[in-house]
Design a protein around this motif. Structure first.
Motif, mmCIF file in Angstrom:
data_model
loop_
_atom_site.group_PDB
_atom_site.id
_atom_site.type_symbol
_atom_site.label_atom_id
_atom_site.label_comp_id
_atom_site.label_asym_id
_atom_site.label_seq_id
_atom_site.Cartn_x
_atom_site.Cartn_y
_atom_site.Cartn_z
ATOM 1 N N PHE A 256 6.608 -1.733 -9.883
ATOM 2 C CA PHE A 256 5.362 -2.422 -10.214
ATOM 3 C C PHE A 256 5.422 -3.893 -9.804
ATOM 4 C CE2 PHE A 256 2.772 -4.978 -13.081
ATOM 5 C CZ PHE A 256 1.524 -4.472 -12.779
ATOM 6 N N ILE A 257 6.545 -4.561 -10.101
ATOM 7 C CA ILE A 257 6.695 -5.972 -9.715
ATOM 8 C C ILE A 257 6.606 -6.117 -8.200
ATOM 9 C CG2 ILE A 257 8.364 -7.872 -9.598
ATOM 10 C CD1 ILE A 257 9.264 -7.022 -12.418
ATOM 11 N N ASN A 258 7.254 -5.199 -7.494
ATOM 12 C CA ASN A 258 7.204 -5.212 -6.033
ATOM 13 C C ASN A 258 5.776 -5.014 -5.535
ATOM 14 O OD1 ASN A 258 9.103 -5.640 -4.042
ATOM 15 N ND2 ASN A 258 10.206 -3.772 -4.481
ATOM 16 N N LEU A 259 5.118 -4.013 -6.051
ATOM 17 C CA LEU A 259 3.751 -3.683 -5.638
ATOM 18 C C LEU A 259 2.804 -4.830 -5.961
ATOM 19 C CD1 LEU A 259 1.715 -0.959 -5.115
ATOM 20 C CD2 LEU A 259 1.273 -1.511 -7.473
ATOM 21 N N PHE A 260 2.822 -5.298 -7.197
ATOM 22 C CA PHE A 260 1.923 -6.368 -7.627
ATOM 23 C C PHE A 260 2.218 -7.670 -6.888
ATOM 24 C CE2 PHE A 260 0.751 -9.867 -10.467
ATOM 25 C CZ PHE A 260 -0.603 -9.608 -10.601
ATOM 26 N N GLY A 261 3.491 -7.987 -6.722
ATOM 27 C CA GLY A 261 3.867 -9.217 -6.033
ATOM 28 C C GLY A 261 3.403 -9.244 -4.592
ATOM 29 N N GLN A 262 3.558 -8.116 -3.908
ATOM 30 C CA GLN A 262 3.153 -8.080 -2.502
ATOM 31 C C GLN A 262 1.637 -8.101 -2.344
ATOM 32 O OE1 GLN A 262 5.804 -5.810 0.332
ATOM 33 N NE2 GLN A 262 6.228 -4.754 -1.602
ATOM 34 N N LEU A 263 0.941 -7.258 -3.089
ATOM 35 C CA LEU A 263 -0.511 -7.200 -2.919
ATOM 36 C C LEU A 263 -1.197 -8.469 -3.404
ATOM 37 C CD1 LEU A 263 -1.308 -3.478 -3.784
ATOM 38 C CD2 LEU A 263 -1.018 -4.550 -1.547
ATOM 39 N N SER A 264 -0.750 -9.029 -4.529
ATOM 40 C CA SER A 264 -1.387 -10.265 -4.999
ATOM 41 C C SER A 264 -1.074 -11.432 -4.057
ATOM 42 C CB SER A 264 -0.946 -10.586 -6.424
ATOM 43 O OG SER A 264 0.438 -10.805 -6.487
ATOM 44 N N GLY A 265 0.146 -11.489 -3.522
ATOM 45 C CA GLY A 265 0.474 -12.523 -2.546
ATOM 46 C C GLY A 265 -0.396 -12.420 -1.304
ATOM 47 N N ILE B 279 0.837 -1.205 0.000
ATOM 48 C CA ILE B 279 0.000 0.000 0.000
ATOM 49 C C ILE B 279 0.871 1.254 0.000
ATOM 50 C CG2 ILE B 279 -1.664 1.317 1.372
ATOM 51 C CD1 ILE B 279 -2.850 -1.424 2.216
ATOM 52 N N ARG B 280 1.964 1.217 0.766
ATOM 53 C CA ARG B 280 2.871 2.368 0.795
ATOM 54 C C ARG B 280 3.507 2.597 -0.571
ATOM 55 N NH1 ARG B 280 7.983 2.245 1.897
ATOM 56 N NH2 ARG B 280 7.859 0.278 3.024
ATOM 57 N N MET B 281 3.851 1.523 -1.262
ATOM 58 C CA MET B 281 4.407 1.672 -2.610
ATOM 59 C C MET B 281 3.401 2.298 -3.556
ATOM 60 S SD MET B 281 6.866 -1.369 -3.613
ATOM 61 C CE MET B 281 8.463 -1.445 -2.880
ATOM 62 N N TRP B 282 2.136 1.973 -3.385
ATOM 63 C CA TRP B 282 1.086 2.559 -4.220
ATOM 64 C C TRP B 282 1.045 4.072 -4.024
ATOM 65 C CZ3 TRP B 282 -2.299 0.770 -7.827
ATOM 66 C CH2 TRP B 282 -3.369 1.601 -8.154
ATOM 67 N N PHE B 283 1.099 4.507 -2.770
ATOM 68 C CA PHE B 283 0.992 5.940 -2.481
ATOM 69 C C PHE B 283 2.307 6.688 -2.644
ATOM 70 C CE2 PHE B 283 -2.775 4.376 -0.205
ATOM 71 C CZ PHE B 283 -3.717 5.189 -0.798
ATOM 72 N N GLN B 284 3.434 5.991 -2.602
ATOM 73 C CA GLN B 284 4.745 6.635 -2.772
ATOM 74 C C GLN B 284 5.436 6.129 -4.033
ATOM 75 O OE1 GLN B 284 6.890 5.740 0.817
ATOM 76 N NE2 GLN B 284 5.833 7.330 1.982
ATOM 77 N N TRP B 285 4.658 5.942 -5.082
ATOM 78 C CA TRP B 285 5.177 5.393 -6.332
ATOM 79 C C TRP B 285 6.377 6.177 -6.837
ATOM 80 C CZ3 TRP B 285 3.930 1.235 -9.399
ATOM 81 C CH2 TRP B 285 4.463 1.232 -10.685
ATOM 82 N N SER B 286 6.248 7.489 -6.958
ATOM 83 C CA SER B 286 7.326 8.287 -7.552
ATOM 84 C C SER B 286 8.580 8.290 -6.681
ATOM 85 C CB SER B 286 6.856 9.715 -7.820
ATOM 86 O OG SER B 286 6.437 10.328 -6.625
ATOM 87 N N LEU C 249 12.869 1.068 -16.236
ATOM 88 C CA LEU C 249 13.211 -0.126 -15.459
ATOM 89 C C LEU C 249 12.898 0.058 -13.974
ATOM 90 C CD1 LEU C 249 16.539 -1.350 -17.076
ATOM 91 C CD2 LEU C 249 14.272 -2.390 -17.209
ATOM 92 N N ALA C 250 13.094 1.270 -13.458
ATOM 93 C CA ALA C 250 12.746 1.537 -12.066
ATOM 94 C C ALA C 250 11.234 1.407 -11.862
ATOM 95 C CB ALA C 250 13.232 2.920 -11.654
#
Length: 104
Positions: free
Chosen positions: A56-65, A27-34, A50-51
């Motif tokens: 995105f991989i981090n965000l998607f991997g954590q939330l989907s897991g 959730i923090r990655m979603w709100f602090q994307w930039s 690439l960054a």
């Protein structure tokens, strides 16, 4: 009496407690994307694209897991995925060489 009433909810609460760190970080990655993207780009000089892919991989991997663990679907694969996210973050954020962070 209390256990009889809460018996059906305790497994869900336990799973939520176990994955709460991943949920908060996603959730923090979603709100602090930039900020996350700029940090990875600045640290690794990998470029904006690439960054963004890494975040995105981090965000998607954590939330989907987290969603899979809470819904009790593919729990073993979700746990492997979350472990992979930990390994990825350890390398990307140079956590492995930060003794102070590891001790904390």
């Amino acid at each position: 009496q209390f256990l009889r009433v809460t018996k059906q909810y305790l497994p869900h609460v336990a799973r939520l407690c176990l994955i709460s760190t991943f949920l908060e970080d996603g959730i923090r990655m979603w709100f602090q994307w930039s900020e996350q993207r700029d940090y990875i780009d600045g640290t690794w000089n990998c470029g904006y694209f690439l960054a963004s892919i890494f975040v995105f991989i981090n965000l998607f991997g954590q939330l989907s897991g987290c969603i899979l663990v809470l819904s009790r679907n593919f729990v073993q694969y979700a746990c492997f995925g979350l472990f992979g996210i930990i390994a990825l973050q350890t390398i990307a954020y140079s956590i492995l060489w930060d003794l102070k962070f590891l001790v904390r």
